[in-house]
Write a protein that holds these residues in place. Structure first.
Motif, PDB file in Angstrom:
ATOM      1  N   LEU A 140      23.838  10.664 -14.124  1.00 24.73           N
ATOM      2  CA  LEU A 140      22.585   9.922 -14.261  1.00 24.73           C
ATOM      3  C   LEU A 140      22.584   9.041 -15.511  1.00 24.73           C
ATOM      4  CD1 LEU A 140      20.046  12.711 -13.226  1.00 24.73           C
ATOM      5  CD2 LEU A 140      21.011  10.885 -11.826  1.00 24.73           C
ATOM      6  N   LEU A 141      23.115   9.575 -16.598  1.00 25.98           N
ATOM      7  CA  LEU A 141      23.170   8.781 -17.822  1.00 25.98           C
ATOM      8  C   LEU A 141      24.100   7.574 -17.676  1.00 25.98           C
ATOM      9  CD1 LEU A 141      23.216  11.195 -20.878  1.00 25.98           C
ATOM     10  CD2 LEU A 141      21.424   9.622 -20.193  1.00 25.98           C
ATOM     11  N   ASN A 142      25.112   7.699 -16.857  1.00 26.41           N
ATOM     12  CA  ASN A 142      26.035   6.586 -16.666  1.00 26.41           C
ATOM     13  C   ASN A 142      25.313   5.375 -16.076  1.00 26.41           C
ATOM     14  OD1 ASN A 142      28.931   5.603 -16.541  1.00 26.41           O
ATOM     15  ND2 ASN A 142      28.360   5.410 -14.393  1.00 26.41           N
ATOM     16  N   GLY A 143      24.407   5.602 -15.138  1.00 18.11           N
ATOM     17  CA  GLY A 143      23.629   4.490 -14.604  1.00 18.11           C
ATOM     18  C   GLY A 143      22.735   3.862 -15.664  1.00 18.11           C
ATOM     19  N   LEU A 144      22.117   4.707 -16.504  1.00 19.56           N
ATOM     20  CA  LEU A 144      21.264   4.181 -17.574  1.00 19.56           C
ATOM     21  C   LEU A 144      22.065   3.349 -18.569  1.00 19.56           C
ATOM     22  CD1 LEU A 144      18.582   4.111 -19.184  1.00 19.56           C
ATOM     23  CD2 LEU A 144      19.318   6.261 -20.256  1.00 19.56           C
ATOM     24  N   THR A 180      32.481 -15.278 -18.811  1.00 22.57           N
ATOM     25  CA  THR A 180      32.128 -14.294 -19.832  1.00 22.57           C
ATOM     26  C   THR A 180      31.287 -13.163 -19.247  1.00 22.57           C
ATOM     27  OG1 THR A 180      32.167 -16.006 -21.533  1.00 22.57           O
ATOM     28  CG2 THR A 180      30.996 -13.968 -22.049  1.00 22.57           C
ATOM     29  N   GLY A 181      30.317 -13.519 -18.420  1.00 18.73           N
ATOM     30  CA  GLY A 181      29.428 -12.500 -17.866  1.00 18.73           C
ATOM     31  C   GLY A 181      30.155 -11.484 -17.018  1.00 18.73           C
ATOM     32  N   GLY A 182      30.985 -11.943 -16.107  1.00 17.61           N
ATOM     33  CA  GLY A 182      31.696 -11.006 -15.239  1.00 17.61           C
ATOM     34  C   GLY A 182      32.659 -10.125 -15.999  1.00 17.61           C
ATOM     35  N   ALA A 183      33.388 -10.697 -16.950  1.00 19.99           N
ATOM     36  CA  ALA A 183      34.360  -9.899 -17.699  1.00 19.99           C
ATOM     37  C   ALA A 183      33.672  -8.852 -18.565  1.00 19.99           C
ATOM     38  CB  ALA A 183      35.226 -10.814 -18.559  1.00 19.99           C
ATOM     39  N   SER A 184      32.599  -9.241 -19.250  1.00 18.74           N
ATOM     40  CA  SER A 184      31.917  -8.294 -20.136  1.00 18.74           C
ATOM     41  C   SER A 184      31.219  -7.189 -19.349  1.00 18.74           C
ATOM     42  CB  SER A 184      30.906  -9.029 -21.017  1.00 18.74           C
ATOM     43  OG  SER A 184      29.941  -9.693 -20.222  1.00 18.74           O
ATOM     44  N   VAL A 185      30.602  -7.555 -18.228  1.00 16.29           N
ATOM     45  CA  VAL A 185      29.912  -6.539 -17.425  1.00 16.29           C
ATOM     46  C   VAL A 185      30.908  -5.552 -16.825  1.00 16.29           C
ATOM     47  CG1 VAL A 185      28.543  -6.184 -15.341  1.00 16.29           C
ATOM     48  CG2 VAL A 185      27.898  -7.953 -16.965  1.00 16.29           C
ATOM     49  N   LEU A 186      32.043  -6.045 -16.353  1.00 14.77           N
ATOM     50  CA  LEU A 186      33.054  -5.136 -15.807  1.00 14.77           C
ATOM     51  C   LEU A 186      33.579  -4.191 -16.878  1.00 14.77           C
ATOM     52  CD1 LEU A 186      35.134  -7.435 -13.429  1.00 14.77           C
ATOM     53  CD2 LEU A 186      33.504  -5.649 -12.816  1.00 14.77           C
ATOM     54  N   ALA A 187      33.752  -4.705 -18.093  1.00 13.30           N
ATOM     55  CA  ALA A 187      34.215  -3.833 -19.174  1.00 13.30           C
ATOM     56  C   ALA A 187      33.182  -2.761 -19.489  1.00 13.30           C
ATOM     57  CB  ALA A 187      34.517  -4.668 -20.417  1.00 13.30           C
ATOM     58  N   VAL A 188      31.909  -3.126 -19.448  1.00 13.44           N
ATOM     59  CA  VAL A 188      30.861  -2.146 -19.724  1.00 13.44           C
ATOM     60  C   VAL A 188      30.783  -1.104 -18.618  1.00 13.44           C
ATOM     61  CG1 VAL A 188      28.371  -1.837 -19.948  1.00 13.44           C
ATOM     62  CG2 VAL A 188      29.502  -3.672 -21.173  1.00 13.44           C
ATOM     63  N   ILE A 189      30.789  -1.539 -17.371  1.00 10.95           N
ATOM     64  CA  ILE A 189      30.586  -0.608 -16.258  1.00 10.95           C
ATOM     65  C   ILE A 189      31.800   0.287 -16.053  1.00 10.95           C
ATOM     66  CG2 ILE A 189      30.268  -0.465 -13.760  1.00 10.95           C
ATOM     67  CD1 ILE A 189      28.525  -2.924 -13.914  1.00 10.95           C
ATOM     68  N   GLN A 190      32.989  -0.294 -16.042  1.00 13.01           N
ATOM     69  CA  GLN A 190      34.190   0.487 -15.735  1.00 13.01           C
ATOM     70  C   GLN A 190      34.654   1.367 -16.883  1.00 13.01           C
ATOM     71  OE1 GLN A 190      37.567  -1.451 -14.045  1.00 13.01           O
ATOM     72  NE2 GLN A 190      36.392  -2.600 -12.544  1.00 13.01           N
ATOM     73  N   GLN A 191      34.570   0.873 -18.107  1.00  7.24           N
ATOM     74  CA  GLN A 191      35.194   1.575 -19.223  1.00  7.24           C
ATOM     75  C   GLN A 191      34.186   2.129 -20.224  1.00  7.24           C
ATOM     76  OE1 GLN A 191      38.380   2.136 -19.032  1.00  7.24           O
ATOM     77  NE2 GLN A 191      38.647   0.803 -17.249  1.00  7.24           N
ATOM     78  N   ALA A 192      33.338   1.267 -20.753  1.00  6.29           N
ATOM     79  CA  ALA A 192      32.483   1.680 -21.867  1.00  6.29           C
ATOM     80  C   ALA A 192      31.439   2.703 -21.444  1.00  6.29           C
ATOM     81  CB  ALA A 192      31.802   0.451 -22.474  1.00  6.29           C
ATOM     82  N   SER A 193      30.799   2.494 -20.312  1.00  3.64           N
ATOM     83  CA  SER A 193      29.704   3.374 -19.915  1.00  3.64           C
ATOM     84  C   SER A 193      30.142   4.827 -19.712  1.00  3.64           C
ATOM     85  CB  SER A 193      29.037   2.829 -18.652  1.00  3.64           C
ATOM     86  OG  SER A 193      28.010   3.671 -18.225  1.00  3.64           O
ATOM     87  N   ILE A 224      32.331   8.181 -10.648  1.00  2.00           N
ATOM     88  CA  ILE A 224      33.335   9.245 -10.503  1.00  2.00           C
ATOM     89  C   ILE A 224      33.885   9.643 -11.863  1.00  2.00           C
ATOM     90  CG2 ILE A 224      35.632   9.762  -9.597  1.00  2.00           C
ATOM     91  CD1 ILE A 224      34.937   8.058  -7.162  1.00  2.00           C
ATOM     92  N   LYS A 225      34.143   8.658 -12.715  1.00  2.00           N
ATOM     93  CA  LYS A 225      34.598   8.965 -14.070  1.00  2.00           C
ATOM     94  C   LYS A 225      33.570   9.796 -14.823  1.00  2.00           C
ATOM     95  CE  LYS A 225      37.642   5.032 -15.086  1.00  2.00           C
ATOM     96  NZ  LYS A 225      37.834   3.859 -15.961  1.00  2.00           N
ATOM     97  N   ALA A 226      32.301   9.408 -14.731  1.00  2.52           N
ATOM     98  CA  ALA A 226      31.256  10.160 -15.423  1.00  2.52           C
ATOM     99  C   ALA A 226      31.180  11.594 -14.910  1.00  2.52           C
ATOM    100  CB  ALA A 226      29.909   9.457 -15.248  1.00  2.52           C
ATOM    101  N   LEU A 227      31.329  11.783 -13.603  1.00  2.00           N
ATOM    102  CA  LEU A 227      31.290  13.130 -13.034  1.00  2.00           C
ATOM    103  C   LEU A 227      32.453  13.974 -13.556  1.00  2.00           C
ATOM    104  CD1 LEU A 227      29.816  14.918 -10.891  1.00  2.00           C
ATOM    105  CD2 LEU A 227      31.546  14.155  -9.269  1.00  2.00           C
ATOM    106  N   ILE A 228      33.649  13.409 -13.554  1.00  2.00           N
ATOM    107  CA  ILE A 228      34.826  14.142 -14.031  1.00  2.00           C
ATOM    108  C   ILE A 228      34.726  14.407 -15.529  1.00  2.00           C
ATOM    109  CG2 ILE A 228      37.324  14.042 -14.305  1.00  2.00           C
ATOM    110  CD1 ILE A 228      37.454  12.446 -11.721  1.00  2.00           C
ATOM    111  N   PHE A 229      34.266  13.428 -16.287  1.00  2.00           N
ATOM    112  CA  PHE A 229      34.146  13.610 -17.732  1.00  2.00           C
ATOM    113  C   PHE A 229      33.112  14.680 -18.074  1.00  2.00           C
ATOM    114  CE2 PHE A 229      35.548   8.956 -18.579  1.00  2.00           C
ATOM    115  CZ  PHE A 229      36.827   9.301 -18.183  1.00  2.00           C
ATOM    116  N   GLY A 230      32.006  14.710 -17.325  1.00  2.00           N
ATOM    117  CA  GLY A 230      31.022  15.767 -17.543  1.00  2.00           C
ATOM    118  C   GLY A 230      31.577  17.142 -17.237  1.00  2.00           C
ATOM    119  N   PHE A 231      32.398  17.232 -16.183  1.00  2.00           N
ATOM    120  CA  PHE A 231      33.039  18.507 -15.860  1.00  2.00           C
ATOM    121  C   PHE A 231      33.990  18.943 -16.970  1.00  2.00           C
ATOM    122  CE2 PHE A 231      36.596  20.827 -13.878  1.00  2.00           C
ATOM    123  CZ  PHE A 231      35.909  21.896 -13.327  1.00  2.00           C
ATOM    124  N   ILE A 232      34.781  18.009 -17.486  1.00  2.00           N
ATOM    125  CA  ILE A 232      35.723  18.342 -18.558  1.00  2.00           C
ATOM    126  C   ILE A 232      34.977  18.787 -19.806  1.00  2.00           C
ATOM    127  CG2 ILE A 232      37.453  17.369 -20.111  1.00  2.00           C
ATOM    128  CD1 ILE A 232      38.376  15.602 -17.813  1.00  2.00           C
TER     129      ILE A 232
END
Length: 286
Positions: free
Chosen positions: A178-182, A108-121, A224-232
């Motif tokens: 920076l917000l993505n890390g937070l 549960t921990g690995g799956a939920s954390v990966l979903a948060v870091i890769q997609q949700a954040s 990288i996603k956060a950087l591209i999304f901020g640019f868009i």
């Protein structure tokens, strides 16, 4: 000798032939409304290219960049932290319920954390930057446009893109990273709390599954996603702000359009980046 040509006396004005009318210039073909989305897309990409080019042009507007960075950060830090907690909780509860049904509660921990870091954040950061900061950027540029301040800058030889747009786009990109890390940290802690407290999970299993499934490229692709999304978000807000229609009412419509267009682009680009990442980076342990 040749005989002289006879001179014909002018007749009365009524007998004169009418003067030929001047030929009108052919009218330019009207642009087709069906191609309007393509034209808007081309102008958006042209503005993005101009911003990339003007970024390296001197002088760089350091003061404007710092002011915009502080403004974007001030309106997005607290909402991002507050929104990331329920996001992490919902993902942890849903994944935990699914893993219990499958008999794999230890993952549960690995799956939920990966979903948060890769997609949700990155998505949370992009939505907040676009909704809070992008709308303000669009309204500011749109009000300057209808007051003809941007036209006055062009007359004085000052590029509005280099003076106003570039600092705002760079500020949204840096704040998004920076917000993505937070959001990643807060979302992970929220998921840990709800999994351990609400679903009777063990802290050791949560952390061990995270270390077994997660890898460093997961964090890289998130940034990288956060950087591209901020640019868009910055580019779309600036484009709609530079092209309002219909006076003050058009500025309000441009703000709404910038937020909607940004959301649509974010989800599409996120799908493309996720597909590329899953094809390039193999899963850990495979």
């Amino acid at each position: 000798m040749t005989a002289p040509m006879p001179v014909i006396p002018p007749g009365p004005p009524g007998d004169r032939p009418p003067a030929p009318l001047p030929k009108r210039a052919p009218e330019a073909p009207r642009p087709s409304k069906a191609l309007a989305p393509l034209r808007e897309t081309g102008r958006l990409f042209a503005l993005a290219g101009t911003v990339c080019r003007e970024t390296f042009r001197r002088p760089f507007q350091v003061r404007e960049f710092i002011e915009q960075f502080w403004f974007v950060a001030s309106v997005t830090i607290l909402p991002a932290a507050l929104v990331s907690i329920p996001f992490g909780a919902v993902i942890a509860l849903q994944v935990g319920s699914l893993t219990q049904q499958l008999g794999a509660q230890s993952f549960t921990g690995g799956a939920s954390v990966l979903a948060v870091i890769q997609q949700a954040s990155p998505i949370i950061v992009a939505l907040l930057v676009s909704g809070a900061a992008g709308s303000a950027i669009c309204a500011d540029l749109g009000s300057r446009k209808i007051r003809e301040e941007l036209d006055a800058m062009e007359v004085m030889g000052v590029s509005p893109v280099q003076r106003l747009v570039v600092p705002r786009v760079l500020a949204t990109m840096l704040v998004a990273v920076l917000l993505n890390g937070l959001v990643s940290v807060v979302g992970t802690l929220g998921g840990y709390f709800f999994n351990v407290i609400m679903q009777d999970g063990t802290p050791g299993a949560y952390l061990s599954s995270f270390s077994a499934l997660a890898q460093l490229p997961d964090l890289y692709v998130s940034e990288i996603k956060a950087l591209i999304f901020g640019f868009i978000a910055g580019i779309v807000a600036a484009y709609r702000g530079l092209n309002p229609r219909g006076g003050p009412k058009g500025v309000g419509d441009a703000v709404n359009q910038s937020v909607v267009i940004t959301f649509m682009l974010l989800f599409f680009v996120n799908m493309v980046l996720t597909a590329i990442y899953l094809q390039i980076v193999p899963a850990k342990g495979s």
